[in-house]
Scaffold this motif. Structure first.
Motif: not given
Length: 558
Positions: A50, A113, A150, A153-154
């Motif tokens: 992440t 992600f 992303l 989602s991270s």
């Protein structure tokens, strides 16, 4: 009731957020539900994935600024094209980040992600191979779409994998590494530009992305299981999967694109131009349609009911004003340092270090001030100090002298941001119910991105018009004829090359003035344009502080 842990969360490392992160990114992590099923056993690898993923997005939104002069020179881009190299990215990131978060809940956080990283990486390769400004802008737009997938989602992955006892340390690591990468990113990017090419800053994403995808596949759990209410078996279990607000996303993107494009070309054409007026009016009308759609949508990406909270609406206005000033200043400052004062790209990147370093060093000392003095006081003081930092950039002696001019101004600006971020996060969090903190943080995140988007367009007008007015005044004093001076104007031929690139004085100018005099006039005009941008940024930040002092109320419940 507001989240009972709000004061405690305000003292966590939320004020140590990366310089390019939204003030509510940490809150987004806290707002995520815990993952279902057995706990993840590879949490360190999850955190690494992440951090790498979000760092790519954060760095690319700041590193490009120091590469703009090199991009402009190689591709022969105009001022509007240079603005869109950044704005294309911010447009799709800001407009789609809320949909990206919902898509992660629907299709699975790991899936979205990885998909976001894939899109971002392919677009990065497209940026590095771009043959002209239009191709680069298109690739940057696709990068923004990848980042919109992303980034949320991270954050969701961190919130879902780490339990309450572990989240504090995970967030501290995420924020700390993010602050370091945000600080070193422009310096490293500047070095790549000087040593190789501006294209290298985009190709660097490829190995980082490969490592991130590998870590995600190995370690990140898939939240789309048969017992997941949003999973494929939802219909069989009587649950309706959440529907994505694509109409809202398309409308928001179209409205922001029209408004931003109209403002961007207004710098060269003026507001009396029919095309400029049509684009601005159309953009405003489409954005009004977006609000109407969200009011009627059963699953809006931006629920309007959260704005019924006075504190929430005020906090987002403060975010808009403050990040408007910050986004504009950080866009035009490195460009002016390179073009007007002969800084290398590496030096221009290093020149920005006082802001993230001040935030990183002082965040531990300022993080607990919210609980002691209250958000209202700090949200009045913090933006006012940031406004002072912006105003210091406009002082007469700030002209190439870094340690006496730019450095103290950026330190003061960093101090103001440090004081502001934690109470801003706390205000957003305590303005809504605990169940709505995820939505609230997503909206605040989007507001911060859109603020930077609008800043580059609006302050681009201030920069260009101030430059042209200052240059005309100086060329008048040198008795340069009108026919010869037209090619020196910023709005006509793109960004003027001065400083170390000052060899391109327009043909015919030197017949009535020396080469050195015209070069000095161009340098002074760019300095005057930056001072005008800094003053507008100062006014916006100060307005944010006054707004907070007047409208933010002591919060005991939503």
């Amino acid at each position: 009731m507001a989240d009972q842990h709000a004061p405690a969360l305000a003292r966590r490392p939320s004020s140590a957020l990366p310089a390019q992160a939204s003030p509510c990114d940490t809150l987004a992590i806290h707002a995520q539900p815990l993952g279902l099923g057995p706990p993840c056993r590879r949490k360190k690898l999850v955190l690494a994935a992440t951090i790498l993923g979000s760092s790519m997005a954060f760095i690319d939104s700041s590193v490009v600024n120091v590469a703009l002069p090199s991009i402009q020179t190689e591709l022969g881009a105009s001022v509007a094209a240079i603005q869109w190299v950044v704005n294309a990215y911010l447009l799709f990131l800001g407009a789609l980040v809320l949909v990206g978060g919902s898509l992660g809940d629907t299709l699975g956080r790991r899936t979205v992600f990885i998909a976001g990283i894939g899109v971002f990486t392919l677009a990065s390769i497209g940026c590095g191979l771009a043959p002209d400004a239009r191709a680069l802008i298109a690739a940057r737009a696709v990068q923004g779409i990848g980042a919109a997938l992303l980034v949320p989602s991270s954050l969701a992955i961190i919130g879902a994998v780490f339990d309450d006892k572990e989240r504090g340390r995970a967030i501290g690591t995420w924020a700390g590494v993010g602050a370091i990468t945000s600080a070193l990113g422009p310096v490293a990017g500047g070095w790549l530009v000087d040593a190789f090419s501006w294209r290298a800053i985009f190709f660097l994403n490829v190995p980082v992305a490969c490592a991130t995808i590998a870590l995600a596949i190995i370690a990140v759990p898939d939240n789309r299981r048969k017992d997941d209410p949003s999973g494929p078996a939802a219909a069989l279990n009587g649950h309706a999967p959440p529907r994505l607000d694509w109409r809202g996303a398309v409308t928001a993107t179209a409205g922001l694109a029209g408004l931003t494009y109209g403002l961007t070309i207004a710098a060269a054409r003026g507001f009396g131009d029919h095309r400029v007026l049509a684009l601005i009016v159309a953009g405003v009308l489409v954005l009004a349609g977006f609000v109407a759609l969200e009011a009627k949508s059963p699953n809006p990406m931006m629920p309007l009911d959260v704005f019924r909270s006075r504190n929430f609406a005020s906090a987002n206005l403060v975010t808009l004003l403050l990040y408007f000033g910050l986004g504009g200043a950080l866009f035009f400052l490195p460009f002016t340092l390179i073009r007007a004062y002969g800084y290398s790209a590496t030096e221009a990147g290093a020149a920005l270090l006082p802001v993230p370093v001040t935030i990183g060093v002082l965040s531990r000392f300022t993080g607990g001030l919210t609980g002691r003095y209250g958000a209202r006081v700090l949200l009045g003081i913090g933006p006012a100090i940031a406004a002072l930092g912006f105003a210091m950039l406009a002082l007469p002696w700030v002209g190439g002298e870094y340690w006496r001019g730019f450095f103290p101004a950026l330190v003061v600006l960093g101090l103001g941001m440090t004081i502001t971020v934690a109470p801003l996060t706390t205000t957003v969090m305590t303005s809504v119910s605990a169940a709505r903190t995820g939505v609230a943080s997503g909206i605040n995140n989007a507001v911060a991105r859109v603020a930077s988007l609008l800043a580059i367009a609006v302050l681009g007008i201030v920069f260009v018009w101030s430059h042209d007015a200052a240059l005309d005044a100086r060329l008048d004093a040198l008795h340069v004829p009108d026919a010869a001076r037209q090619t020196a104007r910023l709005a006509q031929t793109g960004l003027t090359q001065t400083g170390s690139d000052a060899g391109s004085v327009p043909s015919g100018v030197t017949q009535s003035a020396s080469h050195a005099e015209v070069t000095q006039a161009q340098t002074e005009a760019l300095g005057a344009a930056l001072r005008a941008v800094a003053l507008v940024s100062a006014v916006c930040a100060l307005a944010g502080g006054v707004l907070a002092a007047v409208t933010i109320r002591s919060q005991h419940g939503p």
